[in-house]
Structure formats: structure tokens, C-alpha cells
Write a protein that holds these residues in place. Structure first.
Motif, PDB file in Angstrom:
ATOM      1  N   ASP A  48       0.830  -1.205   0.000  1.00 47.05           N
ATOM      2  CA  ASP A  48       0.000   0.000   0.000  1.00 47.05           C
ATOM      3  C   ASP A  48       0.872   1.267   0.000  1.00 47.05           C
ATOM      4  O   ASP A  48       0.578   2.245   0.673  1.00 47.05           O
ATOM      5  N   GLY A  49       2.000   1.198  -0.732  1.00 50.59           N
ATOM      6  CA  GLY A  49       2.878   2.355  -0.868  1.00 50.59           C
ATOM      7  C   GLY A  49       3.795   2.604   0.312  1.00 50.59           C
ATOM      8  O   GLY A  49       4.589   3.536   0.297  1.00 50.59           O
ATOM      9  N   GLN A  50       3.717   1.775   1.344  1.00 50.08           N
ATOM     10  CA  GLN A  50       4.560   1.966   2.518  1.00 50.08           C
ATOM     11  C   GLN A  50       5.581   0.845   2.606  1.00 50.08           C
ATOM     12  O   GLN A  50       5.244  -0.328   2.495  1.00 50.08           O
ATOM     13  N   GLU A  51       6.865   1.222   2.818  1.00 46.32           N
ATOM     14  CA  GLU A  51       7.895   0.203   2.938  1.00 46.32           C
ATOM     15  C   GLU A  51       7.852  -0.388   4.339  1.00 46.32           C
ATOM     16  O   GLU A  51       7.768   0.328   5.323  1.00 46.32           O
ATOM     17  N   ARG A  52       7.885  -1.701   4.396  1.00 49.92           N
ATOM     18  CA  ARG A  52       7.884  -2.423   5.666  1.00 49.92           C
ATOM     19  C   ARG A  52       9.077  -3.361   5.676  1.00 49.92           C
ATOM     20  O   ARG A  52       9.690  -3.615   4.631  1.00 49.92           O
ATOM     21  N   THR A  53       9.407  -3.903   6.827  1.00 50.58           N
ATOM     22  CA  THR A  53      10.554  -4.810   6.931  1.00 50.58           C
ATOM     23  C   THR A  53      10.141  -6.140   7.545  1.00 50.58           C
ATOM     24  O   THR A  53       9.105  -6.251   8.200  1.00 50.58           O
ATOM     25  N   GLY A  54      10.978  -7.120   7.330  1.00 51.94           N
ATOM     26  CA  GLY A  54      10.788  -8.433   7.916  1.00 51.94           C
ATOM     27  C   GLY A  54      12.137  -9.097   8.100  1.00 51.94           C
ATOM     28  O   GLY A  54      13.161  -8.601   7.628  1.00 51.94           O
ATOM     29  N   VAL A  55      12.125 -10.219   8.791  1.00 51.93           N
ATOM     30  CA  VAL A  55      13.347 -10.991   9.038  1.00 51.93           C
ATOM     31  C   VAL A  55      13.101 -12.411   8.557  1.00 51.93           C
ATOM     32  O   VAL A  55      12.105 -13.047   8.942  1.00 51.93           O
ATOM     33  N   VAL A  56      14.005 -12.909   7.731  1.00 52.85           N
ATOM     34  CA  VAL A  56      13.875 -14.263   7.187  1.00 52.85           C
ATOM     35  C   VAL A  56      13.943 -15.280   8.324  1.00 52.85           C
ATOM     36  O   VAL A  56      14.865 -15.252   9.140  1.00 52.85           O
ATOM     37  N   LEU A  57      12.944 -16.134   8.381  1.00 57.68           N
ATOM     38  CA  LEU A  57      12.911 -17.209   9.379  1.00 57.68           C
ATOM     39  C   LEU A  57      13.519 -18.486   8.828  1.00 57.68           C
ATOM     40  O   LEU A  57      14.250 -19.187   9.506  1.00 57.68           O
ATOM     41  N   ARG A  58      13.161 -18.798   7.581  1.00 62.31           N
ATOM     42  CA  ARG A  58      13.678 -20.023   6.970  1.00 62.31           C
ATOM     43  C   ARG A  58      13.662 -19.916   5.445  1.00 62.31           C
ATOM     44  O   ARG A  58      12.841 -19.209   4.877  1.00 62.31           O
ATOM     45  N   VAL A  59      14.587 -20.641   4.853  1.00 62.49           N
ATOM     46  CA  VAL A  59      14.686 -20.751   3.399  1.00 62.49           C
ATOM     47  C   VAL A  59      14.555 -22.229   3.078  1.00 62.49           C
ATOM     48  O   VAL A  59      15.228 -23.068   3.688  1.00 62.49           O
ATOM     49  N   ALA A  60      13.677 -22.559   2.159  1.00 63.36           N
ATOM     50  CA  ALA A  60      13.456 -23.967   1.799  1.00 63.36           C
ATOM     51  C   ALA A  60      14.751 -24.578   1.272  1.00 63.36           C
ATOM     52  O   ALA A  60      15.485 -23.931   0.519  1.00 63.36           O
ATOM     53  N   PRO A  61      15.029 -25.808   1.644  1.00 63.28           N
ATOM     54  CA  PRO A  61      16.258 -26.450   1.183  1.00 63.28           C
ATOM     55  C   PRO A  61      16.181 -26.949  -0.258  1.00 63.28           C
ATOM     56  O   PRO A  61      17.192 -27.299  -0.847  1.00 63.28           O
ATOM     57  N   GLU A  62      14.971 -26.956  -0.822  1.00 68.51           N
ATOM     58  CA  GLU A  62      14.830 -27.472  -2.187  1.00 68.51           C
ATOM     59  C   GLU A  62      14.458 -26.364  -3.167  1.00 68.51           C
ATOM     60  O   GLU A  62      13.947 -25.322  -2.782  1.00 68.51           O
ATOM     61  N   LEU A  63      14.703 -26.656  -4.415  1.00 67.56           N
ATOM     62  CA  LEU A  63      14.445 -25.738  -5.519  1.00 67.56           C
ATOM     63  C   LEU A  63      13.242 -26.232  -6.299  1.00 67.56           C
ATOM     64  O   LEU A  63      13.098 -27.434  -6.536  1.00 67.56           O
ATOM     65  N   ASP A  64      12.363 -25.306  -6.695  1.00 67.31           N
ATOM     66  CA  ASP A  64      11.287 -25.654  -7.624  1.00 67.31           C
ATOM     67  C   ASP A  64      11.963 -25.710  -8.994  1.00 67.31           C
ATOM     68  O   ASP A  64      12.281 -24.675  -9.584  1.00 67.31           O
ATOM     69  N   ALA A  65      12.231 -26.902  -9.469  1.00 64.53           N
ATOM     70  CA  ALA A  65      13.023 -27.086 -10.682  1.00 64.53           C
ATOM     71  C   ALA A  65      12.384 -26.462 -11.912  1.00 64.53           C
ATOM     72  O   ALA A  65      13.077 -25.918 -12.772  1.00 64.53           O
ATOM     73  N   ALA A  66      11.072 -26.511 -12.003  1.00 64.60           N
ATOM     74  CA  ALA A  66      10.391 -25.955 -13.176  1.00 64.60           C
ATOM     75  C   ALA A  66      10.503 -24.437 -13.212  1.00 64.60           C
ATOM     76  O   ALA A  66      10.783 -23.852 -14.254  1.00 64.60           O
TER      77      ALA A  66
END
Length: 75
Positions: free
Chosen positions: A25-43
Motif C-alpha cells: 500500500d505504498g509503505q515500505e515495511r521490513t521483515g526478518v527471514v525465518l527459513r529458506v526452503a532447502p529445495e528448488l522448484d526445478a520448473a
């Protein structure tokens, strides 16, 4: 909770604890990464991740399922 996908090349450098920025909505917000999936969506060649975000403040649009935002990773 913010769930997002990123290109494989970007995912190599993103770890839990990294800061992310997104506009809603036009406002910059922040977050903190909790987890990154170990697998890749190959397609799609994308990796999924989740970030914790602060609850919306008064006057801010609340983050909810189905909204589309652009995420920028902190460098």
C-alpha cells in the motif's frame, strides 16, 4: 508471516536472520527471514522462503493471504 519466492541465484546468499523489505500500500515495511526452503522448484527455478513481519500499525494495510508484494533483500 510473509512467504515469498526468489531466484536460485539470490537464494544462495540468503540465510535465516537476513532482513527483507517490501512495499505494501505504498509503505515500505521490513521483515526478518525465518527459513529458506532447502529445495528448488526445478520448473520455475525458484526457492521459497518465509519472513516474520511486525503487525500492521494504525493506518497500515494488514498483510494477508492473496496480497502481492515485491520483496527486496538487504545487501
Amino acid at each position: 508471516m510473509l512467504r515469498f519466492a526468489m531466484p536460485e541465484s539470490a537464494a544462495r546468499s540468503v540465510r535465516a536472520g537476513a532482513q527483507v523489505y517490501f512495499k505494501l500500500d505504498g509503505q515500505e515495511r521490513t521483515g526478518v527471514v525465518l527459513r529458506v526452503a532447502p529445495e528448488l522448484d526445478a520448473a520455475a527455478k525458484l526457492v521459497l522462503a518465509e519472513a516474520a513481519v511486525e503487525p500492521a500499525a494504525a493506518g497500515q494495510l494488514a498483510l494477508r493471504a492473496g496480497l502481492e508484494v515485491t520483496v527486496r533483500l538487504a545487501r
